[in-house]
Scaffold this motif. Sequence first.
Motif, mmCIF file in Angstrom:
data_model
loop_
_atom_site.group_PDB
_atom_site.id
_atom_site.type_symbol
_atom_site.label_atom_id
_atom_site.label_comp_id
_atom_site.label_asym_id
_atom_site.label_seq_id
_atom_site.Cartn_x
_atom_site.Cartn_y
_atom_site.Cartn_z
ATOM 1 N N MET A 1 -3.299 10.845 -7.865
ATOM 2 C CA MET A 1 -2.817 10.124 -6.711
ATOM 3 C C MET A 1 -3.744 8.938 -6.415
ATOM 4 O O MET A 1 -4.964 9.053 -6.516
ATOM 5 C CB MET A 1 -2.767 11.032 -5.482
ATOM 6 C CG MET A 1 -1.716 12.111 -5.579
ATOM 7 S SD MET A 1 -0.040 11.426 -5.589
ATOM 8 C CE MET A 1 0.898 12.949 -5.573
ATOM 9 N N PRO A 2 -3.170 7.812 -6.002
ATOM 10 C CA PRO A 2 -3.998 6.659 -5.693
ATOM 11 C C PRO A 2 -4.758 6.883 -4.398
ATOM 12 O O PRO A 2 -4.385 7.688 -3.559
ATOM 13 C CB PRO A 2 -2.971 5.528 -5.529
ATOM 14 C CG PRO A 2 -1.720 6.221 -5.121
ATOM 15 C CD PRO A 2 -1.730 7.538 -5.825
ATOM 16 N N SER A 3 -5.859 6.166 -4.236
ATOM 17 C CA SER A 3 -6.627 6.244 -3.000
ATOM 18 C C SER A 3 -6.798 4.868 -2.387
ATOM 19 O O SER A 3 -7.659 4.649 -1.557
ATOM 20 C CB SER A 3 -7.993 6.870 -3.275
ATOM 21 O OG SER A 3 -8.692 6.108 -4.248
ATOM 22 N N GLU A 4 -5.959 3.927 -2.794
ATOM 23 C CA GLU A 4 -6.083 2.563 -2.315
ATOM 24 C C GLU A 4 -5.765 2.434 -0.829
ATOM 25 O O GLU A 4 -5.007 3.208 -0.260
ATOM 26 C CB GLU A 4 -5.135 1.636 -3.085
ATOM 27 C CG GLU A 4 -5.533 1.348 -4.507
ATOM 28 C CD GLU A 4 -4.844 2.264 -5.480
ATOM 29 O OE1 GLU A 4 -4.846 1.947 -6.670
ATOM 30 O OE2 GLU A 4 -4.297 3.301 -5.051
ATOM 31 N N THR A 5 -6.338 1.389 -0.253
ATOM 32 C CA THR A 5 -5.865 0.889 1.030
ATOM 33 C C THR A 5 -4.810 -0.164 0.733
ATOM 34 O O THR A 5 -5.040 -1.070 -0.069
ATOM 35 C CB THR A 5 -7.014 0.278 1.852
ATOM 36 O OG1 THR A 5 -7.941 1.312 2.182
ATOM 37 C CG2 THR A 5 -6.488 -0.354 3.123
ATOM 38 N N VAL A 6 -3.665 -0.042 1.351
ATOM 39 C CA VAL A 6 -2.533 -0.934 1.080
ATOM 40 C C VAL A 6 -2.267 -1.772 2.325
ATOM 41 O O VAL A 6 -1.980 -1.226 3.395
ATOM 42 C CB VAL A 6 -1.276 -0.124 0.700
ATOM 43 C CG1 VAL A 6 -0.105 -1.056 0.418
ATOM 44 C CG2 VAL A 6 -1.559 0.755 -0.516
ATOM 45 N N GLU B 1 3.623 7.105 6.792
ATOM 46 C CA GLU B 1 3.836 8.433 6.238
ATOM 47 C C GLU B 1 4.019 8.415 4.725
ATOM 48 O O GLU B 1 3.362 9.208 4.018
ATOM 49 C CB GLU B 1 5.033 9.104 6.914
ATOM 50 C CG GLU B 1 5.317 10.514 6.418
ATOM 51 C CD GLU B 1 4.182 11.484 6.671
ATOM 52 O OE1 GLU B 1 4.102 12.506 5.951
ATOM 53 O OE2 GLU B 1 3.359 11.225 7.581
ATOM 54 N N PRO B 2 4.880 7.550 4.163
ATOM 55 C CA PRO B 2 4.996 7.524 2.696
ATOM 56 C C PRO B 2 3.677 7.253 1.981
ATOM 57 O O PRO B 2 3.410 7.835 0.935
ATOM 58 C CB PRO B 2 6.006 6.403 2.443
ATOM 59 C CG PRO B 2 6.818 6.338 3.683
ATOM 60 C CD PRO B 2 5.856 6.649 4.788
ATOM 61 N N LEU B 3 2.841 6.382 2.547
ATOM 62 C CA LEU B 3 1.554 6.105 1.915
ATOM 63 C C LEU B 3 0.599 7.278 2.065
ATOM 64 O O LEU B 3 -0.118 7.618 1.124
ATOM 65 C CB LEU B 3 0.946 4.829 2.510
ATOM 66 C CG LEU B 3 1.584 3.525 2.027
ATOM 67 C CD1 LEU B 3 1.095 2.345 2.857
ATOM 68 C CD2 LEU B 3 1.308 3.280 0.551
ATOM 69 N N SER B 4 0.578 7.911 3.226
ATOM 70 C CA SER B 4 -0.315 9.053 3.409
ATOM 71 C C SER B 4 0.045 10.196 2.473
ATOM 72 O O SER B 4 -0.827 10.936 2.007
ATOM 73 C CB SER B 4 -0.285 9.532 4.860
ATOM 74 O OG SER B 4 0.948 10.148 5.176
ATOM 75 N N GLN B 5 1.336 10.337 2.176
ATOM 76 C CA GLN B 5 1.777 11.407 1.283
ATOM 77 C C GLN B 5 1.263 11.235 -0.139
ATOM 78 O O GLN B 5 1.204 12.208 -0.896
ATOM 79 C CB GLN B 5 3.306 11.487 1.279
ATOM 80 C CG GLN B 5 3.890 12.033 2.571
ATOM 81 C CD GLN B 5 5.401 12.041 2.565
ATOM 82 O OE1 GLN B 5 6.052 11.504 1.658
ATOM 83 N NE2 GLN B 5 5.996 12.655 3.575
ATOM 84 N N VAL B 6 0.901 10.019 -0.504
ATOM 85 C CA VAL B 6 0.370 9.789 -1.854
ATOM 86 C C VAL B 6 -1.129 9.482 -1.825
ATOM 87 O O VAL B 6 -1.698 8.998 -2.796
ATOM 88 C CB VAL B 6 1.141 8.654 -2.565
ATOM 89 C CG1 VAL B 6 2.605 9.013 -2.679
ATOM 90 C CG2 VAL B 6 0.968 7.316 -1.853
ATOM 91 N N VAL C 1 7.201 2.577 -1.755
ATOM 92 C CA VAL C 1 5.948 3.224 -2.163
ATOM 93 C C VAL C 1 6.163 4.037 -3.434
ATOM 94 O O VAL C 1 5.352 3.981 -4.373
ATOM 95 C CB VAL C 1 5.404 4.115 -1.032
ATOM 96 C CG1 VAL C 1 4.198 4.919 -1.519
ATOM 97 C CG2 VAL C 1 5.032 3.267 0.180
ATOM 98 N N GLN C 2 7.243 4.794 -3.489
ATOM 99 C CA GLN C 2 7.532 5.573 -4.689
ATOM 100 C C GLN C 2 7.785 4.668 -5.894
ATOM 101 O O GLN C 2 7.387 4.983 -7.017
ATOM 102 C CB GLN C 2 8.733 6.489 -4.436
ATOM 103 C CG GLN C 2 8.456 7.604 -3.436
ATOM 104 C CD GLN C 2 7.317 8.511 -3.880
ATOM 105 O OE1 GLN C 2 7.190 8.827 -5.057
ATOM 106 N NE2 GLN C 2 6.473 8.903 -2.938
ATOM 107 N N ALA C 3 8.447 3.556 -5.660
ATOM 108 C CA ALA C 3 8.669 2.598 -6.754
ATOM 109 C C ALA C 3 7.357 2.060 -7.277
ATOM 110 O O ALA C 3 7.169 1.908 -8.504
ATOM 111 C CB ALA C 3 9.563 1.464 -6.278
ATOM 112 N N TRP C 4 6.422 1.795 -6.360
ATOM 113 C CA TRP C 4 5.100 1.314 -6.777
ATOM 114 C C TRP C 4 4.388 2.371 -7.635
ATOM 115 O O TRP C 4 3.790 2.045 -8.668
ATOM 116 C CB TRP C 4 4.291 0.958 -5.527
ATOM 117 C CG TRP C 4 2.822 0.812 -5.736
ATOM 118 C CD1 TRP C 4 2.190 -0.058 -6.582
ATOM 119 C CD2 TRP C 4 1.790 1.563 -5.087
ATOM 120 N NE1 TRP C 4 0.825 0.096 -6.489
ATOM 121 C CE2 TRP C 4 0.554 1.075 -5.590
ATOM 122 C CE3 TRP C 4 1.781 2.564 -4.117
ATOM 123 C CZ2 TRP C 4 -0.671 1.599 -5.154
ATOM 124 C CZ3 TRP C 4 0.563 3.073 -3.688
ATOM 125 C CH2 TRP C 4 -0.647 2.586 -4.203
#
Length: 218
Positions: free
Chosen positions: A1-6, A25-30, A211-214
């Motif tokens: 899982m990525p740990s980037e700040t987006v 929420e989508p970003l926190s989930q990943v 986010v999922q596409a990314w």
Amino acid sequence: MPSETVLLLPGTASDEAFVRFVFAEPLSQVGAVLTAPRVRTLEERRTALESAWEGHPIVVGGISLGAHVAAAWAVANPDKCAGLVLALPAWTGPANRAPTALAAKASAGIVASHGLETALRGTTGWLHDELHRAWRGYGDQLVPHLEEASESAAPTLEELRSLDVPTGILGCTDDPVHPIGIARQWAEAIPRAVLVTTTLDAYPHALGRAVQAWLQAR
């Protein structure tokens, strides 16, 4: 899982609250962390991107106009961008008579001539709530911003082809203001792009599918 700040930017006359509502929420989930700066003008959007860079590539993006600004920044700063999360790109190159640009220009005219309440009349549901909050938050900057957004340029297809970073794009198949053909153009031009689609009845939460596409593009 990525740990980037987006870092993600809002669309025309939208705000950071809507960006957080859609993407937190989508970003926190990943395992990623959202940064949603308070910006009102085009220049503030560009400055937020430049200020976020601290010596290593970052993931950026946004919704509609925010997607345009982020992608243009990535084109100009290929060594600073690690990826793109883009929802609802609205046009390619000059705005010309793109539906979103025409809508922004028309809204600016109505607000200037008849006031904010008249411009917002007829909106319902989540859109009503979002526009009432965001447009009031722009204050005297609303009309100038709508006008500048309606005349702004998005990256050209040639510029998009230069973006060699994982890119997630969300398009809507039945949104006349953000034509699905534009999202497909962007996805075909950007070498490492993945396109996912949604429909209007799934708005606004579905925008977070970018986010999922990314992730798929990584």
